[in-house]
Design a protein around this motif. Structure first.
Motif, PDB file in Angstrom:
ATOM      1  N   PRO A 160      14.253  -9.921  -7.596  1.00  0.00           N
ATOM      2  CA  PRO A 160      13.390  -9.194  -8.529  1.00  0.00           C
ATOM      3  C   PRO A 160      13.776  -7.717  -8.576  1.00  0.00           C
ATOM      4  O   PRO A 160      13.904  -7.073  -7.534  1.00  0.00           O
ATOM      5  N   VAL A 161      13.958  -7.197  -9.772  1.00  0.00           N
ATOM      6  CA  VAL A 161      14.264  -5.782  -9.975  1.00  0.00           C
ATOM      7  C   VAL A 161      13.239  -5.238 -10.965  1.00  0.00           C
ATOM      8  O   VAL A 161      13.096  -5.764 -12.075  1.00  0.00           O
ATOM      9  N   VAL A 162      12.517  -4.196 -10.564  1.00  0.00           N
ATOM     10  CA  VAL A 162      11.461  -3.651 -11.420  1.00  0.00           C
ATOM     11  C   VAL A 162      11.497  -2.137 -11.440  1.00  0.00           C
ATOM     12  O   VAL A 162      12.155  -1.495 -10.620  1.00  0.00           O
ATOM     13  N   THR A 163      10.778  -1.585 -12.387  1.00  0.00           N
ATOM     14  CA  THR A 163      10.456  -0.175 -12.414  1.00  0.00           C
ATOM     15  C   THR A 163       8.957  -0.083 -12.668  1.00  0.00           C
ATOM     16  O   THR A 163       8.293  -1.098 -12.832  1.00  0.00           O
ATOM     17  N   PHE A 164       8.410   1.130 -12.695  1.00  0.00           N
ATOM     18  CA  PHE A 164       6.972   1.266 -12.872  1.00  0.00           C
ATOM     19  C   PHE A 164       6.593   1.383 -14.345  1.00  0.00           C
ATOM     20  O   PHE A 164       7.389   1.845 -15.161  1.00  0.00           O
ATOM     21  N   ALA A 165       5.370   0.949 -14.672  1.00  0.00           N
ATOM     22  CA  ALA A 165       4.913   0.910 -16.056  1.00  0.00           C
ATOM     23  C   ALA A 165       3.430   1.256 -16.109  1.00  0.00           C
ATOM     24  O   ALA A 165       2.727   1.185 -15.096  1.00  0.00           O
ATOM     25  N   PRO A 166       2.915   1.599 -17.291  1.00  0.00           N
ATOM     26  CA  PRO A 166       1.486   1.895 -17.419  1.00  0.00           C
ATOM     27  C   PRO A 166       0.633   0.664 -17.143  1.00  0.00           C
ATOM     28  O   PRO A 166       1.043  -0.471 -17.378  1.00  0.00           O
ATOM     29  N   ALA A 167      -0.577   0.894 -16.643  1.00  0.00           N
ATOM     30  CA  ALA A 167      -1.567  -0.162 -16.453  1.00  0.00           C
ATOM     31  C   ALA A 167      -2.937   0.489 -16.488  1.00  0.00           C
ATOM     32  O   ALA A 167      -3.066   1.711 -16.319  1.00  0.00           O
ATOM     33  N   THR A 168      -3.963  -0.326 -16.707  1.00  0.00           N
ATOM     34  CA  THR A 168      -5.339   0.172 -16.733  1.00  0.00           C
ATOM     35  C   THR A 168      -6.197  -0.738 -15.871  1.00  0.00           C
ATOM     36  O   THR A 168      -5.796  -1.868 -15.554  1.00  0.00           O
ATOM     37  N   PRO A 169      -7.386  -0.293 -15.486  1.00  0.00           N
ATOM     38  CA  PRO A 169      -8.271  -1.143 -14.694  1.00  0.00           C
ATOM     39  C   PRO A 169      -8.578  -2.489 -15.346  1.00  0.00           C
ATOM     40  O   PRO A 169      -8.886  -3.456 -14.651  1.00  0.00           O
ATOM     41  N   THR A 170      -8.483  -2.562 -16.669  1.00  0.00           N
ATOM     42  CA  THR A 170      -8.740  -3.838 -17.335  1.00  0.00           C
ATOM     43  C   THR A 170      -7.698  -4.898 -16.975  1.00  0.00           C
ATOM     44  O   THR A 170      -7.920  -6.084 -17.203  1.00  0.00           O
ATOM     45  N   ASP A 171      -6.568  -4.446 -16.413  1.00  0.00           N
ATOM     46  CA  ASP A 171      -5.547  -5.407 -15.974  1.00  0.00           C
ATOM     47  C   ASP A 171      -5.926  -6.099 -14.672  1.00  0.00           C
ATOM     48  O   ASP A 171      -5.275  -7.072 -14.274  1.00  0.00           O
ATOM     49  N   LEU A 172      -6.961  -5.617 -14.004  1.00  0.00           N
ATOM     50  CA  LEU A 172      -7.380  -6.200 -12.727  1.00  0.00           C
ATOM     51  C   LEU A 172      -8.310  -7.395 -12.965  1.00  0.00           C
ATOM     52  O   LEU A 172      -9.458  -7.442 -12.525  1.00  0.00           O
ATOM     53  N   LYS A 173      -7.775  -8.383 -13.642  1.00  0.00           N
ATOM     54  CA  LYS A 173      -8.527  -9.588 -13.957  1.00  0.00           C
ATOM     55  C   LYS A 173      -8.354 -10.607 -12.833  1.00  0.00           C
ATOM     56  O   LYS A 173      -7.347 -10.585 -12.115  1.00  0.00           O
ATOM     57  N   PRO A 174      -9.319 -11.500 -12.644  1.00  0.00           N
ATOM     58  CA  PRO A 174      -9.158 -12.546 -11.625  1.00  0.00           C
ATOM     59  C   PRO A 174      -7.833 -13.287 -11.801  1.00  0.00           C
ATOM     60  O   PRO A 174      -7.480 -13.681 -12.901  1.00  0.00           O
ATOM     61  N   GLY A 175      -7.101 -13.415 -10.700  1.00  0.00           N
ATOM     62  CA  GLY A 175      -5.810 -14.087 -10.729  1.00  0.00           C
ATOM     63  C   GLY A 175      -4.627 -13.157 -10.867  1.00  0.00           C
ATOM     64  O   GLY A 175      -3.486 -13.561 -10.615  1.00  0.00           O
ATOM     65  N   ALA A 176      -4.866 -11.889 -11.268  1.00  0.00           N
ATOM     66  CA  ALA A 176      -3.762 -10.935 -11.393  1.00  0.00           C
ATOM     67  C   ALA A 176      -3.186 -10.618 -10.015  1.00  0.00           C
ATOM     68  O   ALA A 176      -3.917 -10.483  -9.034  1.00  0.00           O
ATOM     69  N   THR A 177      -1.886 -10.482  -9.941  1.00  0.00           N
ATOM     70  CA  THR A 177      -1.212 -10.192  -8.674  1.00  0.00           C
ATOM     71  C   THR A 177      -1.220  -8.687  -8.415  1.00  0.00           C
ATOM     72  O   THR A 177      -0.926  -7.896  -9.308  1.00  0.00           O
ATOM     73  N   VAL A 178      -1.549  -8.307  -7.176  1.00  0.00           N
ATOM     74  CA  VAL A 178      -1.625  -6.887  -6.846  1.00  0.00           C
ATOM     75  C   VAL A 178      -0.907  -6.582  -5.533  1.00  0.00           C
ATOM     76  O   VAL A 178      -0.711  -7.458  -4.691  1.00  0.00           O
ATOM     77  N   PHE A 179      -0.528  -5.324  -5.404  1.00  0.00           N
ATOM     78  CA  PHE A 179       0.017  -4.757  -4.169  1.00  0.00           C
ATOM     79  C   PHE A 179      -0.779  -3.495  -3.897  1.00  0.00           C
ATOM     80  O   PHE A 179      -0.856  -2.608  -4.754  1.00  0.00           O
ATOM     81  N   VAL A 180      -1.397  -3.417  -2.712  1.00  0.00           N
ATOM     82  CA  VAL A 180      -2.273  -2.295  -2.397  1.00  0.00           C
ATOM     83  C   VAL A 180      -1.924  -1.728  -1.029  1.00  0.00           C
ATOM     84  O   VAL A 180      -1.864  -2.460  -0.041  1.00  0.00           O
ATOM     85  N   ASN A 181      -1.689  -0.425  -0.980  1.00  0.00           N
ATOM     86  CA  ASN A 181      -1.582   0.272   0.303  1.00  0.00           C
ATOM     87  C   ASN A 181      -2.989   0.654   0.724  1.00  0.00           C
ATOM     88  O   ASN A 181      -3.611   1.543   0.120  1.00  0.00           O
ATOM     89  N   ALA A 182      -3.520  -0.031   1.724  1.00  0.00           N
ATOM     90  CA  ALA A 182      -4.908   0.189   2.142  1.00  0.00           C
ATOM     91  C   ALA A 182      -4.956   0.872   3.503  1.00  0.00           C
ATOM     92  O   ALA A 182      -4.016   0.800   4.297  1.00  0.00           O
ATOM     93  N   GLN A 183      -6.083   1.507   3.749  1.00  0.00           N
ATOM     94  CA  GLN A 183      -6.337   2.181   5.017  1.00  0.00           C
ATOM     95  C   GLN A 183      -7.540   1.523   5.681  1.00  0.00           C
ATOM     96  O   GLN A 183      -8.570   1.317   5.036  1.00  0.00           O
ATOM     97  N   ARG A 184      -7.410   1.167   6.949  1.00  0.00           N
ATOM     98  CA  ARG A 184      -8.548   0.591   7.656  1.00  0.00           C
ATOM     99  C   ARG A 184      -9.362   1.714   8.284  1.00  0.00           C
ATOM    100  O   ARG A 184      -8.857   2.471   9.103  1.00  0.00           O
TER     101      ARG A 184
END
Length: 204
Positions: free
Chosen positions: A158-182
């Protein structure tokens, strides 16, 4: 992409890059990969690739970006890349995924460090010094005052670059990558989310 949209994406990518190479190295930081279960204005619930569920509090002013498909054939000398890779049985390293950074972010997070995409994987952010096409495509990255690393890129990487997105893209089933802090109380928080859209998923 107009200038205003580009600047929004650039700011989001910059924040993401700092998170990947900065806060993600902290002892209480972790990377969450999975699919959206639900989304509220300040809370994202994700079913992780391990099968459990993580609720992530989104900090005030949190950012979101998407990913767009790119091609290893477009990689050229001087480009700045982030490549997750693993050691190959016959020596050298083989790419698991490649992110092509915008030119304005060249140098962000430069270096080589452990990564958790797969067991024993590493993330290398560096500038392309050389591109070869002998027995497949490979790049040599330079980083940290002249250190180099040659990484082969299989055709199906897989080769990607970054693109625009909005919170409306966070629909159930959408794939995400999150850097989280505990946090000290065990809860998770984050200031940025990368979401798959238009059929492209975050490979990192």
């Amino acid at each position: 992409m107009n200038f205003k949209t580009f600047m929004v994406v650039l700011g989001t990518v910059s924040s993401l890059s700092i998170a990947v190479t900065g806060s993600a190295q902290a002892a209480d930081a972790l990377r969450v990969r999975g699919t959206v279960v639900s989304f509220e204005p300040s809370l994202l619930t994700v079913k992780t690739r391990q099968g459990d569920t993580s609720a992530i509090k989104l900090n005030t002013g949190w950012k979101i970006s998407g990913v767009a498909s790119a091609s290893e054939k477009d990689i050229k000398q001087g480009d700045f890349l982030g490549i997750a890779s693993v050691s190959k049985a016959d020596g050298g390293s083989g790419a698991l995924e490649v992110v092509i950074f915008p030119a304005a972010l060249k140098g962000t997070g430069e270096g080589d460090r452990p990564w958790d995409l797969q067991p024993n994987s590493r993330m290398t952010n560096g500038t392309v010094a050389d591109v070869t096409n002998i027995n497949g495509r490979a790049v040599t990255l330079t980083y940290d005052n002249g250190q180099t690393k040659k990484i082969s890129i299989p055709d199906n990487t897989p080769v990607v670059t970054f693109a625009p997105a909005t919170p409306t893209d966070l629909k159930p089933g959408a794939t995400v990558f999150v850097n989280a802090q505990r946090e000290a109380d065990g809860t998770l928080s984050s200031g940025r989310v990368v979401v798959g859209n238009k059929g492209v998923i975050p490979p990192m």
